[in-house]
Design an enzyme around this catalytic site. Sequence first.
Site, PDB file in Angstrom:
ATOM      1  N   HIS A   1      33.688 -19.406 -28.157  1.00 43.55           N
ATOM      2  CA  HIS A   1      34.828 -18.508 -28.395  1.00 43.55           C
ATOM      3  C   HIS A   1      36.062 -19.397 -28.518  1.00 43.55           C
ATOM      4  O   HIS A   1      36.489 -19.989 -27.517  1.00 43.55           O
ATOM      5  CB  HIS A   1      35.021 -17.559 -27.212  1.00 43.55           C
ATOM      6  CG  HIS A   1      33.825 -16.697 -26.903  1.00 43.55           C
ATOM      7  ND1 HIS A   1      33.708 -15.397 -27.343  1.00 43.55           N
ATOM      8  CD2 HIS A   1      32.700 -16.953 -26.186  1.00 43.55           C
ATOM      9  CE1 HIS A   1      32.553 -14.883 -26.903  1.00 43.55           C
ATOM     10  NE2 HIS A   1      31.936 -15.812 -26.196  1.00 43.55           N
TER      11      HIS A   1
ATOM     12  N   ARG B   1      39.027 -18.289 -29.851  1.00 43.93           N
ATOM     13  CA  ARG B   1      40.220 -17.476 -29.533  1.00 43.93           C
ATOM     14  C   ARG B   1      41.285 -17.386 -30.630  1.00 43.93           C
ATOM     15  O   ARG B   1      42.359 -16.843 -30.376  1.00 43.93           O
ATOM     16  CB  ARG B   1      40.921 -17.992 -28.262  1.00 43.93           C
ATOM     17  CG  ARG B   1      40.030 -18.234 -27.062  1.00 43.93           C
ATOM     18  CD  ARG B   1      39.412 -16.971 -26.571  1.00 43.93           C
ATOM     19  NE  ARG B   1      38.827 -17.111 -25.244  1.00 43.93           N
ATOM     20  CZ  ARG B   1      37.861 -16.325 -24.783  1.00 43.93           C
ATOM     21  NH1 ARG B   1      37.366 -15.356 -25.540  1.00 43.93           N
ATOM     22  NH2 ARG B   1      37.382 -16.479 -23.579  1.00 43.93           N
TER      23      ARG B   1
ATOM     24  N   ASN C   1      35.215 -11.953 -30.942  1.00 41.52           N
ATOM     25  CA  ASN C   1      36.124 -11.182 -30.077  1.00 41.52           C
ATOM     26  C   ASN C   1      37.490 -11.845 -29.949  1.00 41.52           C
ATOM     27  O   ASN C   1      38.001 -12.083 -28.864  1.00 41.52           O
ATOM     28  CB  ASN C   1      35.500 -10.933 -28.690  1.00 41.52           C
ATOM     29  CG  ASN C   1      35.081 -12.200 -27.970  1.00 41.52           C
ATOM     30  OD1 ASN C   1      34.822 -13.226 -28.574  1.00 41.52           O
ATOM     31  ND2 ASN C   1      35.032 -12.130 -26.654  1.00 41.52           N
TER      32      ASN C   1
ATOM     33  N   LYS D   1      27.312 -10.244 -34.519  1.00 43.07           N
ATOM     34  CA  LYS D   1      27.221 -10.271 -33.046  1.00 43.07           C
ATOM     35  C   LYS D   1      27.636  -8.914 -32.495  1.00 43.07           C
ATOM     36  O   LYS D   1      28.657  -8.367 -32.908  1.00 43.07           O
ATOM     37  CB  LYS D   1      28.154 -11.365 -32.521  1.00 43.07           C
ATOM     38  CG  LYS D   1      28.715 -11.158 -31.111  1.00 43.07           C
ATOM     39  CD  LYS D   1      27.781 -11.693 -30.045  1.00 43.07           C
ATOM     40  CE  LYS D   1      28.315 -11.523 -28.637  1.00 43.07           C
ATOM     41  NZ  LYS D   1      29.187 -12.549 -28.173  1.00 43.07           N
TER      42      LYS D   1
ATOM     43  N   HIS E   1      24.921  -9.529 -27.005  1.00 42.84           N
ATOM     44  CA  HIS E   1      25.271  -9.675 -25.588  1.00 42.84           C
ATOM     45  C   HIS E   1      24.690  -8.440 -24.915  1.00 42.84           C
ATOM     46  O   HIS E   1      25.200  -7.330 -25.102  1.00 42.84           O
ATOM     47  CB  HIS E   1      26.793  -9.741 -25.433  1.00 42.84           C
ATOM     48  CG  HIS E   1      27.234  -9.822 -24.009  1.00 42.84           C
ATOM     49  ND1 HIS E   1      28.053 -10.819 -23.541  1.00 42.84           N
ATOM     50  CD2 HIS E   1      26.991  -9.029 -22.938  1.00 42.84           C
ATOM     51  CE1 HIS E   1      28.281 -10.649 -22.252  1.00 42.84           C
ATOM     52  NE2 HIS E   1      27.654  -9.563 -21.862  1.00 42.84           N
TER      53      HIS E   1
ATOM     54  N   HIS F   1      22.645 -15.806 -24.076  1.00 45.38           N
ATOM     55  CA  HIS F   1      22.782 -16.123 -22.641  1.00 45.38           C
ATOM     56  C   HIS F   1      21.901 -15.283 -21.706  1.00 45.38           C
ATOM     57  O   HIS F   1      22.394 -14.558 -20.858  1.00 45.38           O
ATOM     58  CB  HIS F   1      24.243 -16.076 -22.170  1.00 45.38           C
ATOM     59  CG  HIS F   1      25.103 -14.978 -22.720  1.00 45.38           C
ATOM     60  ND1 HIS F   1      24.690 -13.678 -22.824  1.00 45.38           N
ATOM     61  CD2 HIS F   1      26.370 -15.005 -23.198  1.00 45.38           C
ATOM     62  CE1 HIS F   1      25.667 -12.960 -23.335  1.00 45.38           C
ATOM     63  NE2 HIS F   1      26.691 -13.725 -23.584  1.00 45.38           N
TER      64      HIS F   1
ATOM     65  N   ASP G   1      28.391 -20.845 -24.696  1.00 45.48           N
ATOM     66  CA  ASP G   1      29.276 -19.711 -24.407  1.00 45.48           C
ATOM     67  C   ASP G   1      30.644 -20.212 -23.931  1.00 45.48           C
ATOM     68  O   ASP G   1      31.215 -19.677 -22.979  1.00 45.48           O
ATOM     69  CB  ASP G   1      28.649 -18.749 -23.397  1.00 45.48           C
ATOM     70  CG  ASP G   1      29.393 -17.420 -23.339  1.00 45.48           C
ATOM     71  OD1 ASP G   1      30.266 -17.173 -24.202  1.00 45.48           O
ATOM     72  OD2 ASP G   1      29.120 -16.627 -22.410  1.00 45.48           O
TER      73      ASP G   1
ATOM     74  N   HIS H   1      39.698 -19.353 -20.560  1.00 49.25           N
ATOM     75  CA  HIS H   1      40.872 -18.588 -20.101  1.00 49.25           C
ATOM     76  C   HIS H   1      41.730 -19.587 -19.335  1.00 49.25           C
ATOM     77  O   HIS H   1      41.209 -20.573 -18.798  1.00 49.25           O
ATOM     78  CB  HIS H   1      40.445 -17.449 -19.173  1.00 49.25           C
ATOM     79  CG  HIS H   1      39.480 -16.491 -19.789  1.00 49.25           C
ATOM     80  ND1 HIS H   1      39.867 -15.517 -20.689  1.00 49.25           N
ATOM     81  CD2 HIS H   1      38.136 -16.371 -19.665  1.00 49.25           C
ATOM     82  CE1 HIS H   1      38.802 -14.833 -21.079  1.00 49.25           C
ATOM     83  NE2 HIS H   1      37.739 -15.338 -20.478  1.00 49.25           N
TER      84      HIS H   1
ATOM     85  N   GLY I   1      34.479 -16.081 -18.044  1.00 50.53           N
ATOM     86  CA  GLY I   1      34.289 -17.113 -19.063  1.00 50.53           C
ATOM     87  C   GLY I   1      34.723 -18.474 -18.565  1.00 50.53           C
ATOM     88  O   GLY I   1      35.647 -18.589 -17.756  1.00 50.53           O
TER      89      GLY I   1
HETATM   90  O1  DOR Z   1      31.942 -14.604 -19.718  1.00 44.90           O
HETATM   91  C1  DOR Z   1      32.083 -14.288 -20.891  1.00 44.90           C
HETATM   92  N1  DOR Z   1      33.246 -14.468 -21.525  1.00 44.90           N
HETATM   93  N2  DOR Z   1      31.058 -13.723 -21.517  1.00 44.90           N
HETATM   94  C2  DOR Z   1      31.211 -13.231 -22.761  1.00 44.90           C
HETATM   95  O2  DOR Z   1      30.250 -12.746 -23.311  1.00 44.90           O
HETATM   96  C3  DOR Z   1      32.522 -13.183 -23.403  1.00 44.90           C
HETATM   97  C4  DOR Z   1      33.321 -14.294 -22.938  1.00 44.90           C
HETATM   98  C5  DOR Z   1      34.776 -14.289 -23.384  1.00 44.90           C
HETATM   99  O3  DOR Z   1      34.996 -14.076 -24.589  1.00 44.90           O
HETATM  100  O4  DOR Z   1      35.633 -14.541 -22.562  1.00 44.90           O
END
Ligand code: DOR
Length: 451
Positions: free
Chosen positions: A64, A66, A96, A149, A181, A235, A306, A310, A325
């Site tokens: 991800h 972002r 996402n 996805k 997921h 995962h 994965d 953050h 995450g």
């Molecule tokens: O822990 C996670 N964070 N699992 C996910 O499937 C999404 C991800 C996120 O985008 O932060």
Amino acid sequence: MSKLADLIIRGGHAVTPNGTEAIDIACVNGRIVALGQLPGWSALQELNATGLHILPGAIDSQVHFREPGLTHKETIAAGTRGAVLGGITGIFEMPNTNPLTLNQQDLQAKQAIAARDAWCNYAFYIGGSAANASQLATLERLPGCAGVKVFMGSSFGDLLTDDDTVLQTILRNGSRRLAVHAEDESRLRERRGLVEKSGDVRQHPYWRDEQSALIATQKVVRMALQENRRLHVLHVSSAEEMEFLAGCKPLVSVEVTPNHLTLTAPDCYERLGTLAQMNPPVRDARHQQALWQAINNGLVDVIGSDHAPHTTAEKQQPYPQSPSGMTGVQTLLPVMLNHVNAGRLSLQRLTDLTSAGPARLFGLAGKGRIALGYDADFSIVDLQATRTIENHWIASVSGWTPYDGMSVTGWPVHTIIGGRAVVCDGALTTAQPCGRPMRFFESDNNEDLTP
Ligand code: DOR
């Protein structure tokens, strides 16, 4: 007369379809043009790989990054810089973001950023949702798209498909391998109250328990088998799912993450607090043993990190407001090479999971093996080097790793992409990012697959 290559890698041990071989590798125009003892060759650049192992370029098929929208957590530039520093040569990025990646414009916006900023090769997932379900057969075939996805349980961001009719429409509209997921949204909602007041992240695997994962996995697999649609369960985190998935081959493929293979509850929550919080959760040793068994018996097809950054400030919010995450793209190979060193899997098996596996499952053209005519992407690693993973090494905008302070044996040294040494001796070499979109056999414009 001597032949001239752009790059020759000499003196290393290459992991090829034949096993591990002491061979030199010559590359021209981004492809492998000769393998073996190459006395008649010279090159514009020679790389000495004595004492090192040359792996087919490792692909992280779940990250991800972002961007757009959440660039205070991560960017395509920083995420791919972390990838190449960690020995990764290609990534599949998740939908996402903000906006979600739901249509051709969203996909092209990401591709435009990557064309400018990406240090490694890339592909992007389209999100499957009620908004675009009926158009997915067309969208999934767009050039550079890794597939579709679906989030069956809410995790981070607004992408969610918790309605069976929508899920069925998604399964019917398209033919490529659908990535899921799998956590059951209604059970997650029911159970959130159980942990809401505790503020205790050790409760995370209790809230999002193995039943939440199993119920969703069994449901989507049943539906996919009915529709004869290939499925990729991301995962996988529990013993129960692995037992079930063993009976679902070959239509269903399986991913595990280094986190679920390395961190263990409750220890990781006690040491790392909410930094160790991810979805689906890291579980206890019983589950981890089942995941290792599934690595060793071949049930697992790929390892994806994965990578889901953050900021530390966001992570410090009280549980369960803290977002789920962890970073992972840069530490995937160091952590997994350390498992190789500890004898938990062979180097050959690791390259199957990080190179051949993604190429086979997703139909990646020119990737996944060191062989004549294939793309000159290599992760060159030192199996003997012992290093400590530290936050300050992490290129991610979020700047942290759950493995800070961990000593590992096995380390990425050089990263070669399209015959160019992008990372040499652990440092970026080229002034400009030069990642390229990855090509898929099932994409709609395959004219560029001809040699
Ligand atoms: O822990 C996670 N964070 N699992 C996910 O499937 C999404 C991800 C996120 O985008 O932060």
